[in-house]
Design a protein around this motif. Structure first.
Motif, PDB file in Angstrom:
ATOM      1  N   ILE A 163      39.628  -4.413  -1.386  1.00  0.00           N
ATOM      2  CA  ILE A 163      40.879  -3.719  -1.705  1.00  0.00           C
ATOM      3  C   ILE A 163      41.265  -4.041  -3.142  1.00  0.00           C
ATOM      4  O   ILE A 163      41.452  -5.217  -3.485  1.00  0.00           O
ATOM      5  N   PRO A 164      41.361  -3.036  -4.007  1.00  0.00           N
ATOM      6  CA  PRO A 164      41.679  -3.283  -5.421  1.00  0.00           C
ATOM      7  C   PRO A 164      43.035  -3.963  -5.595  1.00  0.00           C
ATOM      8  O   PRO A 164      43.954  -3.773  -4.791  1.00  0.00           O
ATOM      9  N   ALA A 165      43.150  -4.755  -6.621  1.00  0.00           N
ATOM     10  CA  ALA A 165      44.410  -5.435  -6.925  1.00  0.00           C
ATOM     11  C   ALA A 165      45.506  -4.398  -7.164  1.00  0.00           C
ATOM     12  O   ALA A 165      45.261  -3.325  -7.713  1.00  0.00           O
ATOM     13  N   GLY A 166      46.715  -4.739  -6.747  1.00  0.00           N
ATOM     14  CA  GLY A 166      47.839  -3.849  -6.946  1.00  0.00           C
ATOM     15  C   GLY A 166      48.004  -2.782  -5.885  1.00  0.00           C
ATOM     16  O   GLY A 166      48.902  -1.944  -5.978  1.00  0.00           O
ATOM     17  N   THR A 167      47.134  -2.793  -4.878  1.00  0.00           N
ATOM     18  CA  THR A 167      47.188  -1.801  -3.800  1.00  0.00           C
ATOM     19  C   THR A 167      48.154  -2.247  -2.709  1.00  0.00           C
ATOM     20  O   THR A 167      48.145  -3.412  -2.297  1.00  0.00           O
ATOM     21  N   ARG A 168      48.986  -1.334  -2.246  1.00  0.00           N
ATOM     22  CA  ARG A 168      49.861  -1.632  -1.114  1.00  0.00           C
ATOM     23  C   ARG A 168      49.019  -1.679   0.156  1.00  0.00           C
ATOM     24  O   ARG A 168      48.284  -0.726   0.449  1.00  0.00           O
ATOM     25  N   GLN A 200      50.409   6.636  -5.851  1.00  0.00           N
ATOM     26  CA  GLN A 200      50.442   5.357  -5.149  1.00  0.00           C
ATOM     27  C   GLN A 200      49.096   5.064  -4.504  1.00  0.00           C
ATOM     28  O   GLN A 200      48.450   5.939  -3.937  1.00  0.00           O
ATOM     29  N   ARG A 201      48.685   3.819  -4.600  1.00  0.00           N
ATOM     30  CA  ARG A 201      47.447   3.374  -3.952  1.00  0.00           C
ATOM     31  C   ARG A 201      47.807   2.597  -2.695  1.00  0.00           C
ATOM     32  O   ARG A 201      48.626   1.676  -2.741  1.00  0.00           O
ATOM     33  N   MET A 203      50.569   9.005   9.469  1.00  0.00           N
ATOM     34  CA  MET A 203      50.620   9.311   8.041  1.00  0.00           C
ATOM     35  C   MET A 203      50.192  10.754   7.842  1.00  0.00           C
ATOM     36  O   MET A 203      49.261  11.231   8.495  1.00  0.00           O
ATOM     37  N   LYS A 204      50.872  11.463   6.956  1.00  0.00           N
ATOM     38  CA  LYS A 204      50.479  12.821   6.584  1.00  0.00           C
ATOM     39  C   LYS A 204      50.509  12.930   5.062  1.00  0.00           C
ATOM     40  O   LYS A 204      51.493  12.556   4.427  1.00  0.00           O
ATOM     41  N   ASP A 205      49.428  13.407   4.483  1.00  0.00           N
ATOM     42  CA  ASP A 205      49.347  13.568   3.027  1.00  0.00           C
ATOM     43  C   ASP A 205      49.643  12.264   2.284  1.00  0.00           C
ATOM     44  O   ASP A 205      50.244  12.263   1.209  1.00  0.00           O
ATOM     45  N   GLY A 206      49.243  11.137   2.884  1.00  0.00           N
ATOM     46  CA  GLY A 206      49.465   9.852   2.240  1.00  0.00           C
ATOM     47  C   GLY A 206      50.877   9.327   2.363  1.00  0.00           C
ATOM     48  O   GLY A 206      51.181   8.248   1.833  1.00  0.00           O
ATOM     49  N   GLN A 207      51.754  10.036   3.072  1.00  0.00           N
ATOM     50  CA  GLN A 207      53.135   9.609   3.275  1.00  0.00           C
ATOM     51  C   GLN A 207      53.289   9.030   4.680  1.00  0.00           C
ATOM     52  O   GLN A 207      52.882   9.677   5.655  1.00  0.00           O
ATOM     53  N   VAL A 208      53.860   7.859   4.794  1.00  0.00           N
ATOM     54  CA  VAL A 208      54.073   7.237   6.102  1.00  0.00           C
ATOM     55  C   VAL A 208      55.195   7.979   6.823  1.00  0.00           C
ATOM     56  O   VAL A 208      56.306   8.106   6.314  1.00  0.00           O
ATOM     57  N   ILE A 209      54.878   8.484   7.996  1.00  0.00           N
ATOM     58  CA  ILE A 209      55.841   9.219   8.820  1.00  0.00           C
ATOM     59  C   ILE A 209      56.468   8.309   9.856  1.00  0.00           C
ATOM     60  O   ILE A 209      57.671   8.342  10.104  1.00  0.00           O
ATOM     61  N   LEU A 210      55.639   7.477  10.480  1.00  0.00           N
ATOM     62  CA  LEU A 210      56.092   6.581  11.540  1.00  0.00           C
ATOM     63  C   LEU A 210      55.290   5.302  11.474  1.00  0.00           C
ATOM     64  O   LEU A 210      54.061   5.343  11.319  1.00  0.00           O
ATOM     65  N   ASP A 211      55.972   4.202  11.566  1.00  0.00           N
ATOM     66  CA  ASP A 211      55.321   2.889  11.562  1.00  0.00           C
ATOM     67  C   ASP A 211      56.064   2.011  12.560  1.00  0.00           C
ATOM     68  O   ASP A 211      57.198   1.584  12.305  1.00  0.00           O
ATOM     69  N   ALA A 212      55.448   1.768  13.700  1.00  0.00           N
ATOM     70  CA  ALA A 212      56.110   1.032  14.784  1.00  0.00           C
ATOM     71  C   ALA A 212      56.412  -0.409  14.400  1.00  0.00           C
ATOM     72  O   ALA A 212      57.192  -1.073  15.080  1.00  0.00           O
ATOM     73  N   ILE A 215      43.451   4.888  -0.020  1.00  0.00           N
ATOM     74  CA  ILE A 215      44.151   6.152  -0.264  1.00  0.00           C
ATOM     75  C   ILE A 215      44.757   6.120  -1.657  1.00  0.00           C
ATOM     76  O   ILE A 215      45.318   5.109  -2.088  1.00  0.00           O
ATOM     77  N   GLU A 216      44.645   7.235  -2.353  1.00  0.00           N
ATOM     78  CA  GLU A 216      45.333   7.385  -3.632  1.00  0.00           C
ATOM     79  C   GLU A 216      46.113   8.690  -3.602  1.00  0.00           C
ATOM     80  O   GLU A 216      45.519   9.762  -3.466  1.00  0.00           O
TER      81      GLU A 216
END
Length: 454
Positions: A75-80, A36-37, A434-443, A61-62
């Motif tokens: 920011i490249p196209a298709g990136t979240r 995931q980008r 975020m840890k290792d590209g994974q969202v842990i908490l997003d207020a 991040i990739e």
């Protein structure tokens, strides 16, 4: 299962392996999904290295890896895109002195550790570590060094469970059982109870026992070696410590030395340990050698206002007053030794030594709150942040992977309100982890911040 059924099963499995079945070979040969980008945007970025904040920050991040960092990056196209707005983005925090498998109560006294060992198995404590580890992660602490008091290799089990994705928690550098003089860190135990010591410590006497203990710790999965240099009863010798350091360094493991007296810290520094933990007594004559040998100091004090809550459940006003006064004197003395160490060029790595339950705070909140104690000692906020990121990563020998926000490092990120370079208290205002590209908490999320397993 009967022998006939077992034989039939083996025949079927053999046929599948040798001949294959339609669809199975396709599944095995299918291309892995593209990583995931993600682009994370924030008003400001502290990268862990510069003294200044980067404005209009974009982090690309990739998968689990940072690809690019800069101001206003395309920011490249298709990136979240995760646009965090008016926050300060920074590296995930590192606690270099944690105890995730221990959660004592403040008023429980010296018997609490014995009660823990008697009443809780290592498995119980590892499951407790799952809870406390998640609390650390949600406070922005993405990596910890767990320095013992975790039963027989419970920290290794917790580390492995997190690595395998069974549970969610911080990255763990596990020290396994601490090496110690006879008695461990317990007060006097009756002979019938002394076997309890080996549930928490590997006790040793002599250089060959010291060498054997390090080798066993590494065989047990240790990432680091923790050694109790003094315990009130006994003191490890320079010769024993040198063997511990030699064996650990031969296997590229750092050595953390618990010291509380002048003699113990002198022995540890002479032996060439990687960090002095606590160092409550830090004589002036060890400061230059520590700086020259690049030995970190890991102070483990809390802020002075924590003294106000001591003894709240005792119901004895005079005893409360004495406890709080003694606490303030100890912290004032501790602040002096931090100032002397920094002035002498000794580098700090942040460590909470949090192992008690603080009412109203999660383990992560209580641990991060302690970092403000360094500011009370006169350390600049930017240097406190480095102690909890870049310096701590070097101490854990992970500086190639974590500790700063730059290309090719792991995507461990924390976002807080305000400017932590001006007010370290901003670390309490966590808005994104975020840890290792994974969202842990997003207020910003409707669920209130906590993200599910991905």
């Amino acid at each position: 299962m009967t022998s006939l059924s077992w034989q039939l099963l083996k025949t079927i499995v053999g046929a599948v392996v040798l001949c294959g079945i339609p669809g199975l070979s396709w599944a095995q040969g299918a291309a892995a999904p593209e990583p995931q980008r993600i682009a994370v945007r924030a008003a400001r970025l502290f990268d862990g290295k510069s003294d200044k904040l980067l404005p209009d920050a974009v982090v690309l991040i990739e998968g689990s890896t940072l690809q690019a960092v800069g101001t206003g990056l395309a920011i490249p196209a298709g990136t979240r895109v995760i646009d965090l707005g008016n926050v300060t983005l920074m590296p995930g925090l590192i606690d270099a002195h944690s105890h995730l498998l221990l959660d004592l109560h403040e008023e429980s006294g010296d018997g609490a550790m014995i009660s823990t060992i008697v009443q809780q198995s290592t498995a119980d404590r590892a499951l407790l570590g799952v809870k406390l580890g998640l609390e650390m992660l949600e406070a922005g602490v993405t990596t910890v060094r767990d320095v013992g008091n975790s039963g027989v290799n419970g920290d290794v089990a917790l580390r492995n469970a997190i690595q395998r994705g069974w549970v969610r928690g911080p990255r763990i550098s596990a020290c396994t059982r601490a090496l110690a003089p006879h008695g461990g860190q317990f007060a006097t135990l009756q002979p019938a109870a002394q076997d309890l010591i080996e549930q928490e410590y590997v006790t040793l006497s002599g250089v060959e026992e010291a060498r054997r203990a390090v080798r066993q710790a590494i065989a047990d999965g240790a990432d680091c070696i923790k050694v109790i240099v003094d315990n009130g009863h006994n003191l490890l010798s320079v010769e024993e410590l040198k063997v511990i350091v030699e064996e650990a360094h031969r296997s590229k493991r750092p050595v953390a030395a618990h010291t509380t007296t002048d003699e113990s810290v002198r022995n540890a520094v002479e032996a060439g340990v990687d960090s002095v933990e606590h160092g409550y007594s830090l004589p002036d004559d060890v400061l230059a050698p520590m700086a020259r040998k690049r030995i970190f100091l890991v102070p483990t004090e809390g802020p002075i206002d924590q003294c106000d809550s001591l003894g709240a459940k005792l119901g004895d006003a005079e005893r409360q007053r004495r406890m709080r006064e003694r606490c303030r004197k100890l912290i004032t003395k501790a602040n002096d030794r931090i100032r002397r160490a920094v002035a002498a060029g000794v580098r700090l790595a942040a460590g909470s030594d949090m192992y008690i339950a603080i009412p109203g705070l999660t383990r992560g909140q209580a641990s991060v709150q302690g970092f403000s104690a360094y500011v009370e000692a006169g350390v600049k906020p930017v240097d406190v942040l480095r102690a909890a990121t870049l310096n701590a990563a070097e101490l854990l020998r992970m500086q190639d992977r974590i500790g700063s926000v730059e290309a090719n490092k792991l995507a461990d990120l924390l976002a807080v309100e305000g400017d932590p370079l001006k007010d370290i208290g901003a670390l309490k205002q966590v808005r994104f982890v975020m840890k290792d590209g994974q969202v842990i908490l997003d207020a910003r999320s409707p669920e209130g911040g906590r993200a599910g397993l991905q």
